[in-house]
Write a protein that holds these residues in place. Sequence first.
Motif, PDB file in Angstrom:
ATOM      1  N   GLY A 142       0.738  -1.345  -0.191  1.00 23.60           N
ATOM      2  CA  GLY A 142       0.053  -0.148  -0.018  1.00 23.60           C
ATOM      3  C   GLY A 142       0.840   1.246   0.181  1.00 23.60           C
ATOM      4  O   GLY A 142       0.777   2.159  -0.500  1.00 23.60           O
ATOM      5  N   ALA A 173       0.956   4.049  -2.886  1.00 27.29           N
ATOM      6  CA  ALA A 173       0.899   5.551  -2.605  1.00 27.29           C
ATOM      7  C   ALA A 173       1.996   6.553  -3.255  1.00 27.29           C
ATOM      8  O   ALA A 173       1.671   7.308  -3.719  1.00 27.29           O
ATOM      9  N   GLY A 183       1.788   5.232  -7.386  1.00 24.20           N
ATOM     10  CA  GLY A 183       0.729   5.394  -8.387  1.00 24.20           C
ATOM     11  C   GLY A 183       0.369   3.976  -8.871  1.00 24.20           C
ATOM     12  O   GLY A 183      -0.399   3.904  -9.921  1.00 24.20           O
ATOM     13  N   ASP A 206      -1.022   0.142  -9.583  1.00 23.76           N
ATOM     14  CA  ASP A 206      -2.252  -0.374  -9.416  1.00 23.76           C
ATOM     15  C   ASP A 206      -2.138  -1.616  -8.347  1.00 23.76           C
ATOM     16  O   ASP A 206      -1.647  -2.526  -9.027  1.00 23.76           O
ATOM     17  N   PHE A 225      -4.740   3.026   2.267  1.00 21.11           N
ATOM     18  CA  PHE A 225      -3.796   3.203   1.322  1.00 21.11           C
ATOM     19  C   PHE A 225      -4.742   3.185   0.030  1.00 21.11           C
ATOM     20  O   PHE A 225      -5.665   2.396  -0.133  1.00 21.11           O
ATOM     21  N   PRO A 226      -4.219   3.503  -1.123  1.00 27.89           N
ATOM     22  CA  PRO A 226      -4.822   3.326  -2.541  1.00 27.89           C
ATOM     23  C   PRO A 226      -4.724   2.080  -3.121  1.00 27.89           C
ATOM     24  O   PRO A 226      -4.128   1.844  -4.107  1.00 27.89           O
ATOM     25  N   ARG A 250      -6.864  -2.016  -3.855  1.00 23.35           N
ATOM     26  CA  ARG A 250      -8.156  -2.959  -3.639  1.00 23.35           C
ATOM     27  C   ARG A 250      -7.836  -3.788  -2.526  1.00 23.35           C
ATOM     28  O   ARG A 250      -6.890  -4.899  -2.572  1.00 23.35           O
TER      29      ARG A 250
END
Length: 311
Positions: free
Chosen positions: A83, A87, A90, A92, A112-113, A115
């Motif tokens: 995560g 961040a 960027g 995926d 965190f960004p 899934r």
Amino acid sequence: MTARAVRVPASLDLELAWEAVSGVLAPTPAVPSGLAPDALLKLETFQPTGSFKVRGALAAVAALPGGTPAVTASAGNHGLGMGYAAARSGADVTVVVSTRASQVKVDRIGAFPVRLVQHGDTYDEAEAHAMTLPGHYVSPYNDPAVIAGQGTIGRELDAQADGPLTVIAPVGGGGLLAGLSLWARERGDVRIVGVESAVSRGVSASVAAGRVVEVEVGDTFADGLPGNLEAGCVTPEVIGPDAALTAVTDAEIRTALRWLFAEHGLVAEGAGAAGVAAVLAGKAEIVGRPVVVVSGRNITVPTYTDALRNP
């Protein structure tokens, strides 16, 4: 499960990992300790995610071809590292955790960004599910970039500790110990001791057998340690017969948690204190200066306070 083809890491991987990690993370402290004569504690608890796992995650994400999505399974700390790497870059990233993973770690991963997917009652089930999802699978231990990333602890020790050294570290899937072994062979004056949970000794059994073998796994509050290895895992090969492998009980880990708090004011999770537990219990043979990797601090308050109160 069919074995994946995973490349054994080499010196170049360690160089690339060092470039990726040292450009983002400050070296963690190596502090003097009365644990043993001339001992140092290498405090990975000071990492921004609270664990050494962020090293391997940064190295693995940096090694991805541009735009390639990543998917991983985690007992918690590797997911936090992935995560953090997502961040920063960027990338995926999808993280799969079991339904029994530490809730404090799951909540932090979700911040965190990434899934976040919860699947299965065990890490092994979460890992099997993660491997079915689209994207490049980044194992928390069975990946050349991850292994090399964990080995960057050694690159920091090059500037922090003169040899000869005995470096003592916890062992779950073996990524940390494999990374340290990769570095130690280059340095030449370092002996590695790996510390497993007494209820989950998959790495030592696989090293002894010369191939990955399945072992019975029991319950332990040190949730970063238990679990069987992925089929075809390269960590036993990288660790090899040069490393010494030992094991500690939950009671010995609890003693180590209390010792770290009383002597250094440090909070550690169960897996993070395994190396200290081995030294306190006289289970780590030391040659030269001992360096104990305190690998993480992410533990729930109830679990930690129970460990402090109860042997």
